[in-house]
Design an enzyme around this catalytic site. Structure first.
Site, PDB file in Angstrom:
ATOM      1  N   SER A  20     -15.604  33.102  41.389  1.00 28.78           N
ATOM      2  CA  SER A  20     -15.069  31.740  41.364  1.00 28.78           C
ATOM      3  C   SER A  20     -16.179  30.706  41.323  1.00 28.78           C
ATOM      4  CB  SER A  20     -14.163  31.501  42.577  1.00 28.78           C
ATOM      5  OG  SER A  20     -14.838  31.806  43.781  1.00 28.78           O
ATOM      6  N   ASN A 107     -12.434  33.677  54.412  1.00 29.57           N
ATOM      7  CA  ASN A 107     -11.041  33.215  54.349  1.00 29.57           C
ATOM      8  C   ASN A 107     -10.831  31.892  55.081  1.00 29.57           C
ATOM      9  OD1 ASN A 107     -10.675  35.540  52.953  1.00 29.57           O
ATOM     10  ND2 ASN A 107      -9.504  36.621  54.542  1.00 29.57           N
ATOM     11  N   THR A 152      17.831  -3.462  31.139  1.00 29.27           N
ATOM     12  CA  THR A 152      18.411  -2.184  31.553  1.00 29.27           C
ATOM     13  C   THR A 152      18.814  -1.507  30.251  1.00 29.27           C
ATOM     14  OG1 THR A 152      20.635  -3.126  31.754  1.00 29.27           O
ATOM     15  CG2 THR A 152      19.308  -3.077  33.767  1.00 29.27           C
ATOM     16  N   HIS A 153      18.694  -0.202  30.182  1.00 24.63           N
ATOM     17  CA  HIS A 153      18.903   0.539  28.921  1.00 24.63           C
ATOM     18  C   HIS A 153      17.960   0.032  27.824  1.00 24.63           C
ATOM     19  CE1 HIS A 153      22.812   1.826  30.703  1.00 24.63           C
ATOM     20  NE2 HIS A 153      22.808   0.573  31.153  1.00 24.63           N
ATOM     21  N   SER A 274      -7.698   2.051  13.874  1.00 25.14           N
ATOM     22  CA  SER A 274      -7.376   3.208  13.051  1.00 25.14           C
ATOM     23  C   SER A 274      -8.409   3.302  11.937  1.00 25.14           C
ATOM     24  CB  SER A 274      -5.969   3.051  12.459  1.00 25.14           C
ATOM     25  OG  SER A 274      -5.850   3.830  11.281  1.00 25.14           O
ATOM     26  N   LYS A 280      -4.600  -2.036  12.546  1.00 23.92           N
ATOM     27  CA  LYS A 280      -4.084  -1.427  13.778  1.00 23.92           C
ATOM     28  C   LYS A 280      -4.963  -1.670  15.000  1.00 23.92           C
ATOM     29  CE  LYS A 280      -1.728   2.009  14.073  1.00 23.92           C
ATOM     30  NZ  LYS A 280      -0.648   2.938  14.071  1.00 23.92           N
ATOM     31  N   ASN A 282      -4.583   0.266  18.635  1.00 17.32           N
ATOM     32  CA  ASN A 282      -3.735   1.274  19.281  1.00 17.32           C
ATOM     33  C   ASN A 282      -3.921   1.301  20.795  1.00 17.32           C
ATOM     34  OD1 ASN A 282      -2.716   2.149  16.800  1.00 17.32           O
ATOM     35  ND2 ASN A 282      -4.470   3.510  16.494  1.00 17.32           N
ATOM     36  N   GLU A 287      -1.627   5.512  26.351  1.00 18.81           N
ATOM     37  CA  GLU A 287      -1.009   6.728  25.813  1.00 18.81           C
ATOM     38  C   GLU A 287      -1.589   7.967  26.486  1.00 18.81           C
ATOM     39  OE1 GLU A 287       0.001   6.387  21.268  1.00 18.81           O
ATOM     40  OE2 GLU A 287      -1.863   5.342  21.664  1.00 18.81           O
ATOM     41  N   TYR A 314      -4.285  36.183  53.622  1.00 18.49           N
ATOM     42  CA  TYR A 314      -5.015  35.761  52.423  1.00 18.49           C
ATOM     43  C   TYR A 314      -4.790  36.768  51.300  1.00 18.49           C
ATOM     44  CZ  TYR A 314      -8.838  34.664  49.218  1.00 18.49           C
ATOM     45  OH  TYR A 314      -9.555  34.345  48.094  1.00 18.49           O
ATOM     46  N   GLN A 319      -7.530  32.228  45.197  1.00 18.15           N
ATOM     47  CA  GLN A 319      -8.744  31.687  44.594  1.00 18.15           C
ATOM     48  C   GLN A 319      -8.393  30.759  43.425  1.00 18.15           C
ATOM     49  OE1 GLN A 319     -12.511  33.979  44.472  1.00 18.15           O
ATOM     50  NE2 GLN A 319     -12.010  34.258  42.303  1.00 18.15           N
ATOM     51  N   LYS A 322      -7.978  26.362  43.216  1.00 19.34           N
ATOM     52  CA  LYS A 322      -8.889  25.231  43.007  1.00 19.34           C
ATOM     53  C   LYS A 322      -8.838  24.603  41.609  1.00 19.34           C
ATOM     54  CE  LYS A 322     -11.625  27.909  45.419  1.00 19.34           C
ATOM     55  NZ  LYS A 322     -10.589  28.538  46.254  1.00 19.34           N
TER      56      LYS A 322
HETATM   57  N1  ARG Z   1     -13.762  32.749  46.555  1.00 19.20           N
HETATM   58  C1  ARG Z   1     -12.693  32.998  47.454  1.00 19.20           C
HETATM   59  C2  ARG Z   1     -11.571  31.961  47.238  1.00 19.20           C
HETATM   60  O1  ARG Z   1     -11.803  31.004  46.631  1.00 19.20           O
HETATM   61  C3  ARG Z   1     -13.199  32.930  48.871  1.00 19.20           C
HETATM   62  C4  ARG Z   1     -12.415  33.778  49.821  1.00 19.20           C
HETATM   63  C5  ARG Z   1     -12.650  35.220  49.542  1.00 19.20           C
HETATM   64  N2  ARG Z   1     -12.191  36.060  50.607  1.00 19.20           N
HETATM   65  C6  ARG Z   1     -12.113  37.342  50.430  1.00 19.20           C
HETATM   66  N3  ARG Z   1     -11.713  38.035  51.435  1.00 19.20           N
HETATM   67  N4  ARG Z   1     -12.384  37.938  49.311  1.00 19.20           N
HETATM   68  O2  ARG Z   1     -10.465  32.174  47.671  1.00 19.20           O
END
Ligand code: ARG
Length: 457
Positions: A20, A107, A152-153, A274, A280, A282, A287, A314, A319, A322
């Site tokens: 990650s 974790n 309205t509408h 444009s 134009k 824009n 948008e 967990y 992972q 994010k």
């Molecule tokens: N890179 C992991 C995540 O973003 C960190 C936690 C990993 N924990 C594990 N037991 N493998 O979730």
């Protein structure tokens, strides 16, 4: 870092799917902050020596300085930001670095880092939304008397003021800020010390780390602590709702900027031309804000689907929490900044707004209300009489206020000359004095209240 029981390293594809670090390097600052709080607590509790705690803390500062200067190096073998930082720490201070991970797991570490990141993101969004509110209030103040058609509408309904319309947008953003603030309160509990899932036997002080990191308290259940991603979903829900608002505002600006409406002239800085049609201009910025709302709600959906079937505690699926949060945040921050710039610099064509407000029989309701108030008609009958007056104005191709009195009296004998005082758009808006209504006096009251909240002079 976990290879003790393995004879062989991971396959290349395993390494790639497992890592990650390409995206969670964005957590580096939070990771260092949380590690420093953790090791300070380990030292204070005598779990590591005071000297080792200091060495580790100083080493973390060095790693942070390197990251700040050169970015986080991406090495897939080191998996994630947590292992990358610890590995670099070990290079800098030697085996003492291995004491940092006492009484902690990745974790609870990632749960803590990510909470800190999302909390920072919420604070950044709040600052951006506050700036947008200020821009809206300032423009609303300048246009509290300027009449425009209310729809309205998307049909001309009743005249309103531009200031009232802009303050409607202010209200949407006010709710968004409240939503982020509520989410922030819920988020603000510290999972650090939950360890892998069950807590730890070391005599840690979870209140101390929670406090050091600006959390209100430690979380109360270790299983929940490492499995909970509600705070990320809360962020994405608030972000999605906010993006919907920005998208609806954008849609109105797109409509207003169209030639048939002509309510706004787009500033050079916030529009594009444009390559083929020289005339134009824009509304690309709005948008794209409208478009980004689709992607932001997609990010919410992505994380909901990731989380929906996961058992405690967990799972590695998490992972994937994010990237959608990072993506949504970047898109939202950009959208808020663009909407603020657009709000500050768009030109409102108030003459055009007034002309359209006067052309659409927008004061028909005022005529009906007058018949109720002054002539004692039941509203349903007044509505019917007014419909006939509108039809007559259509036939004469004139405004309601231009119908001769004799013609109006032919439609209903109770009508007198005093009716003309309610048939202008200015009289119409000035009459809407109910709380939250469009009368300039009401709008100015709301603007004054908003200015007080925002600290705008
Ligand atoms: N890179 C992991 C995540 O973003 C960190 C936690 C990993 N924990 C594990 N037991 N493998 O979730």
């Amino acid at each position: 870092m976990w290879g003790g029981r393995f004879a062989e390293g991971p396959a290349a594809v395993m390494r790639e799917i497992n890592a990650s670090i390409p995206f969670d390097k964005r957590l580096w600052e939070q990771d260092i902050r949380a590690s420093k709080a953790h090791v300070a607590m380990l030292g204070a509790q005598g779990i590591v020596s005071a000297e080792d705690a200091q060495t580790i803390s100083d080493g973390l500062d060095k790693v942070a300085a390197e990251y700040a200067a050169h970015g986080v190096p991406v090495d897939l073998a080191l998996e994630d930001i947590h292992m990358a930082t610890e590995a670099r720490l070990a290079e800098l201070i030697g085996p003492t670095a291995g004491r940092l991970h006492t009484a902690r797991s990745r974790n609870d570490q990632v749960a803590t880092d990510f909470r800190l990141w999302v909390r920072d993101a919420m604070d950044a969004v709040d600052a951006g939304l506050e700036a947008l509110q200020k821009a809206l209030v300032i423009r609303a103040d300048a246009h509290a008397d300027d009449v425009m058609p209310g729809f309205t509408h998307l049909q001309s309904a009743q005249p309103v003021t531009l200031g009232h319309h802009l303050m409607a947008w202010y209200e949407m953003i006010r709710r968004d800020r409240a939503r982020f603030a509520e989410a922030r309160t819920r988020l603000n509990e510290c999972p650090l010390g939950a360890a892998a899932l069950a807590g730890t036997g070391f005599p840690i002080d979870r209140h101390a780390t929670a406090n050091a990191l600006g959390f209100d308290k430690p979380t109360d259940n270790s299983l929940d602590s490492v499995s909970d991603r509600d705070f990320a979903l809360d962020y994405l829900m608030a972000a999605s709702q906010c993006a919907l608002h920005l998208s609806r505002m954008s849609e109105e600006i797109v409509i207003w900027a169209s030639q048939p409406f002509g309510f706004v002239a787009l500033p050079d800085q916030w529009s594009t031309g444009s390559s083929i049609m020289p005339q134009k201009r824009n509304p690309d910025a709005v948008e794209l804000i409208r478009g980004h709302a689709g992607r932001i709600t997609g990010c919410l959906n992505a994380l909901m689907m990731t989380m929906k079937g996961l058992p405690l505690a967990y799972s590695k699926d998490m992972q994937d929490d994010k990237p959608p949060v990072f993506e949504a945040h970047d898109l939202l921050a950009l959208s808020i900044a663009a909407m603020t710039g657009m709000t500050e610099s768009v030109t409102f064509r108030t003459d055009r707004m007034r002309a359209l407000a006067e052309s659409g029989f927008a004061t028909a309701t005022d005529l009906a209300d007058w018949l109720v108030r002054e002539a004692g008609l039941p509203f349903r009958e007044a509505h019917h009489v007014t419909g006939r007056a509108v039809k007559h104005a259509e036939d004469l191709k004139c405004a309601l206020s231009d119908i001769p009195l004799a013609d109006l009296q032919a439609i209903h004998p109770a009508i007198t000359a005093s009716v003309y005082s309610v048939l202008t758009v200015d009289a119409s808006v000035a009459s809407r004095i109910s709380h939250g209504g469009t009368a300039p006096a009401q709008v100015r009251t709301r603007i004054a209240a908003a200015k007080a909240v925002l600290g705008v002079a």
